[in-house]
Scaffold this motif. Structure first.
Motif, PDB file in Angstrom:
ATOM      1  N   ARG A  53       0.828  -1.208   0.000  1.00  0.00           N
ATOM      2  CA  ARG A  53       0.000   0.000   0.000  1.00  0.00           C
ATOM      3  C   ARG A  53       0.861   1.256   0.000  1.00  0.00           C
ATOM      4  O   ARG A  53       0.420   2.316  -0.436  1.00  0.00           O
ATOM      5  N   GLU A  54       2.091   1.124   0.471  1.00  0.00           N
ATOM      6  CA  GLU A  54       2.988   2.275   0.561  1.00  0.00           C
ATOM      7  C   GLU A  54       4.160   2.181  -0.403  1.00  0.00           C
ATOM      8  O   GLU A  54       4.977   3.100  -0.476  1.00  0.00           O
ATOM      9  N   SER A  55       4.263   1.091  -1.148  1.00  0.00           N
ATOM     10  CA  SER A  55       5.416   0.856  -2.015  1.00  0.00           C
ATOM     11  C   SER A  55       4.925   0.454  -3.397  1.00  0.00           C
ATOM     12  O   SER A  55       4.857  -0.739  -3.716  1.00  0.00           O
ATOM     13  N   PRO A  56       4.543   1.409  -4.232  1.00  0.00           N
ATOM     14  CA  PRO A  56       3.979   1.093  -5.548  1.00  0.00           C
ATOM     15  C   PRO A  56       5.035   0.497  -6.483  1.00  0.00           C
ATOM     16  O   PRO A  56       6.241   0.567  -6.202  1.00  0.00           O
ATOM     17  N   PRO A  57       4.609  -0.109  -7.605  1.00  0.00           N
ATOM     18  CA  PRO A  57       5.566  -0.643  -8.567  1.00  0.00           C
ATOM     19  C   PRO A  57       6.580   0.407  -9.027  1.00  0.00           C
ATOM     20  O   PRO A  57       6.288   1.605  -9.058  1.00  0.00           O
ATOM     21  N   VAL A  58       7.785  -0.074  -9.359  1.00  0.00           N
ATOM     22  CA  VAL A  58       8.866   0.796  -9.816  1.00  0.00           C
ATOM     23  C   VAL A  58       9.440   0.231 -11.106  1.00  0.00           C
ATOM     24  O   VAL A  58       9.276  -0.951 -11.407  1.00  0.00           O
ATOM     25  N   PHE A  59      10.129   1.079 -11.853  1.00  0.00           N
ATOM     26  CA  PHE A  59      10.747   0.658 -13.108  1.00  0.00           C
ATOM     27  C   PHE A  59      12.264   0.666 -13.000  1.00  0.00           C
ATOM     28  O   PHE A  59      12.848   1.511 -12.316  1.00  0.00           O
ATOM     29  N   PHE A  60      12.887  -0.278 -13.681  1.00  0.00           N
ATOM     30  CA  PHE A  60      14.338  -0.271 -13.887  1.00  0.00           C
ATOM     31  C   PHE A  60      14.583  -0.902 -15.254  1.00  0.00           C
ATOM     32  O   PHE A  60      13.634  -1.296 -15.945  1.00  0.00           O
ATOM     33  N   ALA A  61      15.830  -0.981 -15.672  1.00  0.00           N
ATOM     34  CA  ALA A  61      16.121  -1.448 -17.031  1.00  0.00           C
ATOM     35  C   ALA A  61      17.319  -2.387 -17.042  1.00  0.00           C
ATOM     36  O   ALA A  61      18.151  -2.390 -16.125  1.00  0.00           O
ATOM     37  N   LYS A  62      17.377  -3.177 -18.085  1.00  0.00           N
ATOM     38  CA  LYS A  62      18.522  -4.025 -18.385  1.00  0.00           C
ATOM     39  C   LYS A  62      18.973  -3.714 -19.811  1.00  0.00           C
ATOM     40  O   LYS A  62      18.157  -3.302 -20.647  1.00  0.00           O
ATOM     41  N   PRO A  63      20.252  -3.904 -20.129  1.00  0.00           N
ATOM     42  CA  PRO A  63      20.681  -3.702 -21.512  1.00  0.00           C
ATOM     43  C   PRO A  63      20.116  -4.791 -22.421  1.00  0.00           C
ATOM     44  O   PRO A  63      19.858  -5.917 -21.965  1.00  0.00           O
ATOM     45  N   ALA A  64      19.915  -4.455 -23.672  1.00  0.00           N
ATOM     46  CA  ALA A  64      19.328  -5.419 -24.605  1.00  0.00           C
ATOM     47  C   ALA A  64      20.157  -6.691 -24.709  1.00  0.00           C
ATOM     48  O   ALA A  64      19.618  -7.791 -24.855  1.00  0.00           O
ATOM     49  N   ASP A  65      21.481  -6.566 -24.611  1.00  0.00           N
ATOM     50  CA  ASP A  65      22.315  -7.749 -24.784  1.00  0.00           C
ATOM     51  C   ASP A  65      22.416  -8.593 -23.518  1.00  0.00           C
ATOM     52  O   ASP A  65      23.182  -9.559 -23.468  1.00  0.00           O
ATOM     53  N   ALA A  66      21.604  -8.270 -22.489  1.00  0.00           N
ATOM     54  CA  ALA A  66      21.488  -9.163 -21.331  1.00  0.00           C
ATOM     55  C   ALA A  66      20.576 -10.348 -21.633  1.00  0.00           C
ATOM     56  O   ALA A  66      20.513 -11.294 -20.860  1.00  0.00           O
ATOM     57  N   VAL A  67      19.873 -10.303 -22.773  1.00  0.00           N
ATOM     58  CA  VAL A  67      18.915 -11.348 -23.110  1.00  0.00           C
ATOM     59  C   VAL A  67      19.637 -12.665 -23.395  1.00  0.00           C
ATOM     60  O   VAL A  67      20.735 -12.695 -23.960  1.00  0.00           O
ATOM     61  N   VAL A  68      19.014 -13.763 -22.950  1.00  0.00           N
ATOM     62  CA  VAL A  68      19.545 -15.107 -23.140  1.00  0.00           C
ATOM     63  C   VAL A  68      18.399 -15.995 -23.612  1.00  0.00           C
ATOM     64  O   VAL A  68      17.300 -15.937 -23.063  1.00  0.00           O
ATOM     65  N   GLU A  69      18.654 -16.815 -24.621  1.00  0.00           N
ATOM     66  CA  GLU A  69      17.609 -17.697 -25.147  1.00  0.00           C
ATOM     67  C   GLU A  69      17.376 -18.905 -24.264  1.00  0.00           C
ATOM     68  O   GLU A  69      18.250 -19.330 -23.498  1.00  0.00           O
ATOM     69  N   ALA A 115       7.765 -16.137 -21.622  1.00  0.00           N
ATOM     70  CA  ALA A 115       8.171 -16.403 -20.243  1.00  0.00           C
ATOM     71  C   ALA A 115       9.582 -15.867 -20.063  1.00  0.00           C
ATOM     72  O   ALA A 115      10.437 -16.011 -20.946  1.00  0.00           O
ATOM     73  N   GLY A 116       9.833 -15.235 -18.922  1.00  0.00           N
ATOM     74  CA  GLY A 116      11.154 -14.666 -18.669  1.00  0.00           C
ATOM     75  C   GLY A 116      11.596 -14.886 -17.241  1.00  0.00           C
ATOM     76  O   GLY A 116      10.829 -15.336 -16.382  1.00  0.00           O
ATOM     77  N   CYS A 117      12.857 -14.579 -16.981  1.00  0.00           N
ATOM     78  CA  CYS A 117      13.409 -14.681 -15.628  1.00  0.00           C
ATOM     79  C   CYS A 117      14.362 -13.511 -15.420  1.00  0.00           C
ATOM     80  O   CYS A 117      15.327 -13.343 -16.172  1.00  0.00           O
ATOM     81  N   ASP A 118      14.047 -12.693 -14.432  1.00  0.00           N
ATOM     82  CA  ASP A 118      14.894 -11.563 -14.053  1.00  0.00           C
ATOM     83  C   ASP A 118      15.913 -12.061 -13.033  1.00  0.00           C
ATOM     84  O   ASP A 118      15.609 -12.195 -11.851  1.00  0.00           O
ATOM     85  N   LEU A 119      17.121 -12.382 -13.497  1.00  0.00           N
ATOM     86  CA  LEU A 119      18.177 -12.811 -12.572  1.00  0.00           C
ATOM     87  C   LEU A 119      18.706 -11.605 -11.807  1.00  0.00           C
ATOM     88  O   LEU A 119      18.918 -10.534 -12.386  1.00  0.00           O
ATOM     89  N   THR A 120      18.925 -11.790 -10.513  1.00  0.00           N
ATOM     90  CA  THR A 120      19.229 -10.673  -9.628  1.00  0.00           C
ATOM     91  C   THR A 120      20.365 -11.029  -8.676  1.00  0.00           C
ATOM     92  O   THR A 120      20.319 -12.086  -8.023  1.00  0.00           O
ATOM     93  N   ARG A 121      21.367 -10.155  -8.581  1.00  0.00           N
ATOM     94  CA  ARG A 121      22.377 -10.288  -7.528  1.00  0.00           C
ATOM     95  C   ARG A 121      21.770  -9.689  -6.262  1.00  0.00           C
ATOM     96  O   ARG A 121      21.872  -8.494  -6.019  1.00  0.00           O
ATOM     97  N   ARG A 122      21.119 -10.542  -5.459  1.00  0.00           N
ATOM     98  CA  ARG A 122      20.327 -10.032  -4.349  1.00  0.00           C
ATOM     99  C   ARG A 122      21.166  -9.315  -3.303  1.00  0.00           C
ATOM    100  O   ARG A 122      20.715  -8.332  -2.700  1.00  0.00           O
ATOM    101  N   ARG A 143      23.903 -11.510 -19.198  1.00  0.00           N
ATOM    102  CA  ARG A 143      23.069 -12.725 -19.194  1.00  0.00           C
ATOM    103  C   ARG A 143      22.042 -12.733 -18.058  1.00  0.00           C
ATOM    104  O   ARG A 143      21.685 -13.789 -17.548  1.00  0.00           O
ATOM    105  N   SER A 144      21.565 -11.570 -17.692  1.00  0.00           N
ATOM    106  CA  SER A 144      20.619 -11.479 -16.567  1.00  0.00           C
ATOM    107  C   SER A 144      19.157 -11.522 -16.996  1.00  0.00           C
ATOM    108  O   SER A 144      18.275 -11.370 -16.147  1.00  0.00           O
ATOM    109  N   ALA A 145      18.892 -11.733 -18.300  1.00  0.00           N
ATOM    110  CA  ALA A 145      17.503 -11.686 -18.782  1.00  0.00           C
ATOM    111  C   ALA A 145      17.171 -12.872 -19.685  1.00  0.00           C
ATOM    112  O   ALA A 145      16.943 -12.708 -20.889  1.00  0.00           O
TER     113      ALA A 145
END
Length: 239
Positions: A53-69, A115-122, A143-145
């Protein structure tokens, strides 16, 4: 380098290849830019220690070449001891624009879904949050996407009961209905277009549900979203 001193078409070095992902049934979808949405499922917001209720969605980005098949083996990334998976629905845009004003207009931008997976260095994300610093090192690394084959919208429309399921080594770790999103895909595009000019070739990761967790060398990951082509990838094994 080819083409002499001026390179290809006047470039002083050869330009990079255009990142792309396969399209179900043939062809490839060229990736211009990758936008991502954080905090778009209430239960995931809670598991990360915040109030939806206090933390709405946010945007961030990845470079296009982070994509992995799908089918790739991804090296465990450097600089982290806490690599996390985040299964997501991905939108692939056929058109763009600014200040999209209606759900109908937003829907027309979509070429298809994947279908995708957002890999994250937590650990790096937690440190960035604590310091009030950008998330780039945590989210936008090589390779994070991973993204599965894109299904054309008219071939595989997403029903209201479509579910996202992520499994690691055959064990379900994430499972949620897409209807649990705080912002729907159309609402995401409308909000995003007020901040950026959307264009053909953009991919939009729509957020992850609760159940995120760590990945280890030799882990096998599968992401399924409704009837879309499955995404599968593995983390390279240790020495």
């Amino acid at each position: 380098m080819t083409g002499g001193r001026e390179g290809v078409q006047g470039f002083v070095i050869d330009p990079p290849a255009v990142p792309s992902v396969p399209v179900e049934g043939g062809g490839r979808f060229p990736v211009r830019r990758i936008f991502c949405v954080g905090k778009n499922y209430a239960e995931h917001v809670r598991e990360m220690g915040a109030d939806p209720r206090e933390s709405p969605p946010v945007f961030f980005a990845k470079p296009a070449d982070a994509v992995v098949e799908s089918g790739a083996t991804i090296p465990y990334p450097p600089g982290t001891d806490n690599l996390h998976y985040e299964g997501e629905l991905v939108l692939a845009l056929r058109a763009g624009g600014r200040d999209i004003a209606s759900v109908e207009e937003a829907d027309k931008l979509v070429f298809g879904f994947a279908a995708g997976c957002d890999l994250t260095r937590r650990d790096l994300q937690a440190a960035a949050k604590h310091a009030g610093a950008p998330w780039d090192a945590a989210k936008a690394f090589d390779r994070s996407a991973p993204v599965g084959a894109v299904a054309r919208k008219e071939d595989r429309p997403l029903g209201e009961d479509a579910r996202l399921v992520l499994s690691v080594n055959g064990e379900v770790r994430q499972a949620a209905a897409l209807s649990e999103m705080i912002w729907s895909p159309a609402e995401i595009l409308m909000a995003l277009s007020r901040l950026f000019e959307l264009k053909p070739g953009d991919l939009v990761f729509t957020g992850t549900p609760a159940g995120v967790g760590p990945l280890y060398p030799a882990d096998e990951v599968e992401v399924r979203v409704g009837a879309l082509p499955a995404l599968g990838f593995s983390i390279a094994g240790g020495d």
